[in-house]
Design a protein around this motif. Structure first.
Motif, PDB file in Angstrom:
ATOM      1  N   ALA A   1       0.724  -1.276   0.097  1.00 35.51           N
ATOM      2  CA  ALA A   1      -0.025   0.069   0.101  1.00 35.51           C
ATOM      3  C   ALA A   1       0.837   1.087   0.026  1.00 35.51           C
ATOM      4  CB  ALA A   1      -0.906  -0.029   1.372  1.00 35.51           C
ATOM      5  N   PRO A   2       1.556   1.418  -1.062  1.00 29.27           N
ATOM      6  CA  PRO A   2       2.723   2.551  -1.340  1.00 29.27           C
ATOM      7  C   PRO A   2       2.070   3.892  -0.891  1.00 29.27           C
ATOM      8  CG  PRO A   2       2.349   1.789  -3.372  1.00 29.27           C
ATOM      9  CD  PRO A   2       1.475   0.861  -2.407  1.00 29.27           C
ATOM     10  N   ASP A   3       0.945   4.124  -0.803  1.00 28.97           N
ATOM     11  CA  ASP A   3       0.202   5.493  -0.857  1.00 28.97           C
ATOM     12  C   ASP A   3      -0.436   5.648   0.685  1.00 28.97           C
ATOM     13  OD1 ASP A   3       1.064   6.666  -3.301  1.00 28.97           O
ATOM     14  OD2 ASP A   3      -0.773   5.297  -4.368  1.00 28.97           O
ATOM     15  N   ALA A   4      -0.388   4.708   1.393  1.00 25.50           N
ATOM     16  CA  ALA A   4      -0.649   4.597   2.811  1.00 25.50           C
ATOM     17  C   ALA A   4       0.159   5.582   3.808  1.00 25.50           C
ATOM     18  CB  ALA A   4      -0.589   3.167   3.515  1.00 25.50           C
ATOM     19  N   PRO A   5      -0.666   6.095   4.696  1.00 25.51           N
ATOM     20  CA  PRO A   5       0.310   6.747   5.624  1.00 25.51           C
ATOM     21  C   PRO A   5       1.525   6.004   6.244  1.00 25.51           C
ATOM     22  CG  PRO A   5      -2.090   7.222   6.210  1.00 25.51           C
ATOM     23  CD  PRO A   5      -1.754   5.941   5.058  1.00 25.51           C
ATOM     24  N   LEU A   6       2.458   6.731   6.563  1.00 24.92           N
ATOM     25  CA  LEU A   6       3.622   5.892   7.219  1.00 24.92           C
ATOM     26  C   LEU A   6       3.191   5.608   8.718  1.00 24.92           C
ATOM     27  CD1 LEU A   6       6.657   8.362   6.148  1.00 24.92           C
ATOM     28  CD2 LEU A   6       5.774   6.373   4.887  1.00 24.92           C
ATOM     29  N   PRO A   7       3.966   4.413   9.139  1.00 27.26           N
ATOM     30  CA  PRO A   7       3.871   4.021  10.287  1.00 27.26           C
ATOM     31  C   PRO A   7       4.053   5.128  11.220  1.00 27.26           C
ATOM     32  CG  PRO A   7       5.272   2.393   9.290  1.00 27.26           C
ATOM     33  CD  PRO A   7       4.865   3.690   8.144  1.00 27.26           C
ATOM     34  N   ASP A   8       3.412   5.267  12.388  1.00 24.16           N
ATOM     35  CA  ASP A   8       3.784   6.225  13.591  1.00 24.16           C
ATOM     36  C   ASP A   8       5.022   5.804  14.227  1.00 24.16           C
ATOM     37  OD1 ASP A   8       1.421   7.657  12.810  1.00 24.16           O
ATOM     38  OD2 ASP A   8       0.207   6.700  14.187  1.00 24.16           O
ATOM     39  N   GLY A   9       5.865   6.945  14.500  1.00 27.16           N
ATOM     40  CA  GLY A   9       7.033   6.617  15.527  1.00 27.16           C
ATOM     41  C   GLY A   9       8.091   5.873  14.757  1.00 27.16           C
ATOM     42  N   ILE A  10       9.362   6.469  15.486  1.00 26.82           N
ATOM     43  CA  ILE A  10      10.353   5.771  14.841  1.00 26.82           C
ATOM     44  C   ILE A  10      10.690   4.234  15.003  1.00 26.82           C
ATOM     45  CG2 ILE A  10      11.759   6.018  17.234  1.00 26.82           C
ATOM     46  CD1 ILE A  10      13.262   6.627  13.507  1.00 26.82           C
ATOM     47  N   GLU A  11      10.248   3.695  16.019  1.00 25.36           N
ATOM     48  CA  GLU A  11      10.344   2.339  16.105  1.00 25.36           C
ATOM     49  C   GLU A  11       9.439   1.427  14.827  1.00 25.36           C
ATOM     50  OE1 GLU A  11       9.254   3.950  18.550  1.00 25.36           O
ATOM     51  OE2 GLU A  11      10.167   3.728  20.546  1.00 25.36           O
ATOM     52  N   ALA A  12       8.344   1.804  14.622  1.00 23.62           N
ATOM     53  CA  ALA A  12       7.513   1.460  13.448  1.00 23.62           C
ATOM     54  C   ALA A  12       8.175   1.701  12.252  1.00 23.62           C
ATOM     55  CB  ALA A  12       6.134   1.880  13.761  1.00 23.62           C
ATOM     56  N   GLN A  13       8.589   2.985  12.217  1.00 24.46           N
ATOM     57  CA  GLN A  13       9.460   3.226  10.656  1.00 24.46           C
ATOM     58  C   GLN A  13      10.494   2.459  10.438  1.00 24.46           C
ATOM     59  OE1 GLN A  13       9.425   7.133   9.421  1.00 24.46           O
ATOM     60  NE2 GLN A  13       7.133   7.613  10.122  1.00 24.46           N
TER      61      GLN A  13
ATOM     62  N   ASN B   1      17.724   2.533  17.633  1.00 22.26           N
ATOM     63  CA  ASN B   1      18.601   1.535  17.906  1.00 22.26           C
ATOM     64  C   ASN B   1      18.026  -0.017  18.633  1.00 22.26           C
ATOM     65  OD1 ASN B   1      21.299   2.458  17.155  1.00 22.26           O
ATOM     66  ND2 ASN B   1      21.519   3.687  19.032  1.00 22.26           N
ATOM     67  N   GLU B   2      17.060   0.449  19.404  1.00 26.30           N
ATOM     68  CA  GLU B   2      16.399  -0.595  20.058  1.00 26.30           C
ATOM     69  C   GLU B   2      15.775  -1.543  18.959  1.00 26.30           C
ATOM     70  OE1 GLU B   2      16.169  -1.897  23.243  1.00 26.30           O
ATOM     71  OE2 GLU B   2      17.612  -0.352  23.679  1.00 26.30           O
ATOM     72  N   ALA B   3      15.129  -0.832  18.065  1.00 25.40           N
ATOM     73  CA  ALA B   3      14.435  -1.651  17.006  1.00 25.40           C
ATOM     74  C   ALA B   3      15.486  -2.224  15.982  1.00 25.40           C
ATOM     75  CB  ALA B   3      13.353  -0.720  16.322  1.00 25.40           C
ATOM     76  N   TYR B   4      16.393  -1.381  15.400  1.00 23.37           N
ATOM     77  CA  TYR B   4      17.394  -1.879  14.547  1.00 23.37           C
ATOM     78  C   TYR B   4      18.045  -3.195  15.002  1.00 23.37           C
ATOM     79  CZ  TYR B   4      21.899  -1.894  11.958  1.00 23.37           C
ATOM     80  OH  TYR B   4      22.770  -2.017  11.070  1.00 23.37           O
ATOM     81  N   GLN B   5      18.593  -3.014  16.376  1.00 22.99           N
ATOM     82  CA  GLN B   5      19.510  -4.375  16.699  1.00 22.99           C
ATOM     83  C   GLN B   5      18.592  -5.481  16.868  1.00 22.99           C
ATOM     84  OE1 GLN B   5      20.755  -3.465  20.747  1.00 22.99           O
ATOM     85  NE2 GLN B   5      18.816  -3.416  21.605  1.00 22.99           N
ATOM     86  N   THR B   6      17.253  -5.497  16.741  1.00 23.38           N
ATOM     87  CA  THR B   6      16.802  -6.915  16.704  1.00 23.38           C
ATOM     88  C   THR B   6      17.002  -7.558  15.389  1.00 23.38           C
ATOM     89  OG1 THR B   6      14.520  -5.904  15.877  1.00 23.38           O
ATOM     90  CG2 THR B   6      15.053  -6.054  18.535  1.00 23.38           C
ATOM     91  N   TYR B   7      17.269  -7.119  14.442  1.00 20.86           N
ATOM     92  CA  TYR B   7      17.376  -7.689  13.015  1.00 20.86           C
ATOM     93  C   TYR B   7      18.780  -8.203  12.770  1.00 20.86           C
ATOM     94  CZ  TYR B   7      13.192  -5.423  11.595  1.00 20.86           C
ATOM     95  OH  TYR B   7      11.790  -5.349  11.406  1.00 20.86           O
ATOM     96  N   PHE B   8      19.896  -8.211  13.877  1.00 23.37           N
ATOM     97  CA  PHE B   8      21.079  -8.829  13.666  1.00 23.37           C
ATOM     98  C   PHE B   8      21.458  -9.398  14.935  1.00 23.37           C
ATOM     99  CE2 PHE B   8      20.910  -4.978  10.944  1.00 23.37           C
ATOM    100  CZ  PHE B   8      21.251  -5.424   9.587  1.00 23.37           C
ATOM    101  N   PRO B   9      22.123 -10.643  15.026  1.00 23.75           N
ATOM    102  CA  PRO B   9      22.626 -11.064  16.269  1.00 23.75           C
ATOM    103  C   PRO B   9      23.737 -10.425  16.640  1.00 23.75           C
ATOM    104  CG  PRO B   9      23.028 -12.712  14.221  1.00 23.75           C
ATOM    105  CD  PRO B   9      22.336 -11.280  13.826  1.00 23.75           C
TER     106      PRO B   9
END
Length: 130
Positions: free
Chosen positions: A39-51, A91-99
């Protein structure tokens, strides 16, 4: 010689670019935005974690589209429009993607604005296994 990848299943480009360019096993991914590929025209997710999660998921879509995944990523660059406010939560959200023992090199940069009004954009460099 380079291969230019524009993936039909990838996020809709917000500018004239390829999703990824590959040469000699190196794969350079264009910075991804927190847009929803379905849904490329949908509003962006709210907040830095979701984005951040949406951007990382979009990077995964592009990597998968060229036969790779996040384990092949060697370097990331992240751009934040609200650096001081959002850096810790990013950083909290990003770090969950890598061991913890396999995190890519990374640079995080504060910027004045990003396309589509995003709070975060991330690009990366990956390498195909030899």
């Amino acid at each position: 010689m380079a291969d230019f990848h524009l993936l039909s299943q990838g996020p809709r480009p917000v500018a004239p670019f390829s999703h990824a360019v590959e040469s000699d096993g190196w794969v350079i991914l264009t910075g991804q935005m927190p847009t929803d590929p379905d849904a490329p025209d949908a509003p962006l997710p709210d907040g830095i974690e979701a984005q951040t999660r949406r951007v990382m998921n979009n990077l995964e879509i592009v990597l998968n589209g060229v036969g790779l995944d996040l384990s092949h990523v060697l370097q990331c660059r992240a751009y934040l429009t609200e650096f001081e406010r959002d850096y810790a939560a990013f950083n909290e959200a990003y770090q969950t993607y890598f061991p913890p023992d396999r995190r890519p090199a990374r640079t995080t940069i504060g910027v004045t604005a990003l396309a589509v009004g995003a709070l975060v954009e991330i690009d990366c460099i990956a390498r195909r296994p030899a």
